[in-house]
Design a protein around this motif. Structure first.
Motif, PDB file in Angstrom:
ATOM      1  N   GLU A 105       0.816  -1.205   0.000  1.00 16.51           N
ATOM      2  CA  GLU A 105       0.000   0.000   0.000  1.00 16.51           C
ATOM      3  C   GLU A 105       0.855   1.262   0.000  1.00 16.51           C
ATOM      4  OE1 GLU A 105      -2.197  -0.806   3.552  1.00 16.51           O
ATOM      5  OE2 GLU A 105      -3.502  -2.240   2.542  1.00 16.51           O
TER       6      GLU A 105
ATOM      7  N   CYS B  84      -1.184 -15.217  -7.353  1.00 12.39           N
ATOM      8  CA  CYS B  84      -1.613 -14.828  -6.015  1.00 12.39           C
ATOM      9  C   CYS B  84      -1.116 -13.416  -5.731  1.00 12.39           C
ATOM     10  CB  CYS B  84      -1.019 -15.815  -5.008  1.00 12.39           C
ATOM     11  SG  CYS B  84      -1.340 -15.409  -3.294  1.00 12.39           S
TER      12      CYS B  84
ATOM     13  N   PHE C 123      -1.877 -13.152   8.371  1.00 10.76           N
ATOM     14  CA  PHE C 123      -3.175 -13.359   7.723  1.00 10.76           C
ATOM     15  C   PHE C 123      -4.298 -13.394   8.759  1.00 10.76           C
ATOM     16  CE2 PHE C 123      -6.506 -16.237   6.091  1.00 10.76           C
ATOM     17  CZ  PHE C 123      -6.898 -15.500   4.994  1.00 10.76           C
TER      18      PHE C 123
ATOM     19  N   GLY D 161      -5.257 -10.069  10.119  1.00  8.71           N
ATOM     20  CA  GLY D 161      -5.740  -9.090   9.154  1.00  8.71           C
ATOM     21  C   GLY D 161      -4.676  -8.135   8.640  1.00  8.71           C
ATOM     22  N   ARG D 162      -3.405  -8.416   8.926  1.00  4.87           N
ATOM     23  CA  ARG D 162      -2.337  -7.528   8.462  1.00  4.87           C
ATOM     24  C   ARG D 162      -2.024  -7.731   6.988  1.00  4.87           C
ATOM     25  NH1 ARG D 162       2.519  -7.040  12.516  1.00  4.87           N
ATOM     26  NH2 ARG D 162       3.035  -5.433  10.992  1.00  4.87           N
ATOM     27  N   ILE D 163      -2.401  -8.898   6.443  1.00  2.00           N
ATOM     28  CA  ILE D 163      -2.292  -9.129   5.005  1.00  2.00           C
ATOM     29  C   ILE D 163      -3.623  -9.635   4.490  1.00  2.00           C
ATOM     30  CG2 ILE D 163       0.193  -9.591   5.021  1.00  2.00           C
ATOM     31  CD1 ILE D 163      -0.442 -12.579   4.725  1.00  2.00           C
ATOM     32  N   LYS D 164      -3.878  -9.351   3.227  1.00  2.00           N
ATOM     33  CA  LYS D 164      -5.042  -9.884   2.528  1.00  2.00           C
ATOM     34  C   LYS D 164      -4.499 -10.673   1.340  1.00  2.00           C
ATOM     35  CE  LYS D 164      -8.071  -6.042   3.703  1.00  2.00           C
ATOM     36  NZ  LYS D 164      -7.198  -5.178   4.452  1.00  2.00           N
ATOM     37  N   ILE D 165      -5.166 -11.757   1.012  1.00  2.00           N
ATOM     38  CA  ILE D 165      -4.713 -12.614  -0.081  1.00  2.00           C
ATOM     39  C   ILE D 165      -5.810 -12.720  -1.119  1.00  2.00           C
ATOM     40  CG2 ILE D 165      -3.947 -14.931  -0.715  1.00  2.00           C
ATOM     41  CD1 ILE D 165      -2.839 -15.163   2.162  1.00  2.00           C
ATOM     42  N   GLU D 166      -5.422 -12.500  -2.373  1.00  2.00           N
ATOM     43  CA  GLU D 166      -6.340 -12.657  -3.500  1.00  2.00           C
ATOM     44  C   GLU D 166      -5.734 -13.669  -4.459  1.00  2.00           C
ATOM     45  OE1 GLU D 166      -6.678  -8.741  -5.164  1.00  2.00           O
ATOM     46  OE2 GLU D 166      -7.900  -8.008  -3.510  1.00  2.00           O
TER      47      GLU D 166
ATOM     48  N   ILE E 116      -0.682 -10.662  -2.582  1.00  2.00           N
ATOM     49  CA  ILE E 116      -0.689 -10.438  -1.146  1.00  2.00           C
ATOM     50  C   ILE E 116      -0.643  -8.931  -0.924  1.00  2.00           C
ATOM     51  CG2 ILE E 116       0.547 -10.801   1.027  1.00  2.00           C
ATOM     52  CD1 ILE E 116       1.615 -13.440  -0.294  1.00  2.00           C
ATOM     53  N   ILE E 117      -1.638  -8.417  -0.229  1.00  2.00           N
ATOM     54  CA  ILE E 117      -1.763  -6.980   0.006  1.00  2.00           C
ATOM     55  C   ILE E 117      -1.383  -6.697   1.458  1.00  2.00           C
ATOM     56  CG2 ILE E 117      -3.343  -5.012  -0.018  1.00  2.00           C
ATOM     57  CD1 ILE E 117      -5.061  -6.804  -2.005  1.00  2.00           C
ATOM     58  N   ALA E 118      -0.459  -5.752   1.640  1.00  2.00           N
ATOM     59  CA  ALA E 118       0.011  -5.419   2.985  1.00  2.00           C
ATOM     60  C   ALA E 118       0.568  -4.008   2.985  1.00  2.00           C
ATOM     61  CB  ALA E 118       1.101  -6.411   3.406  1.00  2.00           C
TER      62      ALA E 118
END
Length: 96
Positions: A30, A51, A74, A77-82, A53-55
């Motif tokens: 971010e 994959c 994960f 909630g510190r990372i989101k995975i799509e 990984i949003i952080a």
């Protein structure tokens, strides 16, 4: 270019080389940029990946340094995975 991403790129390249990780993963950091692993290479160029990984930058630093376990990141909630969770699990073993 972010110093955080440059340092993470170096550390991830070492880990990818050591383990032979062959997945396609993008870290979307971010307000900082992108770190992408594909075909055994690590780059700071955006592109498609199996994959994402949003952080934030602090979380990325903690993950690549080994100070934060990917599962804990994960679950808290510190990372989101799509995308492909199987690839995320491979990435978890690379970082853990």
């Amino acid at each position: 270019m972010s110093d955080i991403l440059e340092k993470a790129k170096e550390l991830m390249m070492e880990k990818v080389t050591e383990t032979g990780f062959d997945g396609s993963v993008k870290f979307d950091i971010e307000d900082t940029g992108v770190l992408r692993i594909q075909d055994g290479a690590v780059s700071l160029e955006d592109g498609e990946a199996d994959c994402t990984i949003i952080a934030d930058a602090d979380t990325l630093q903690e993950l690549v340094s080994g100070d934060l376990a990917p599962t804990a990141a994960f679950m808290s909630g510190r990372i989101k995975i799509e995308g492909d969770m199987g690839v995320a699990m491979k990435m978890s073993s690379l970082l853990g």
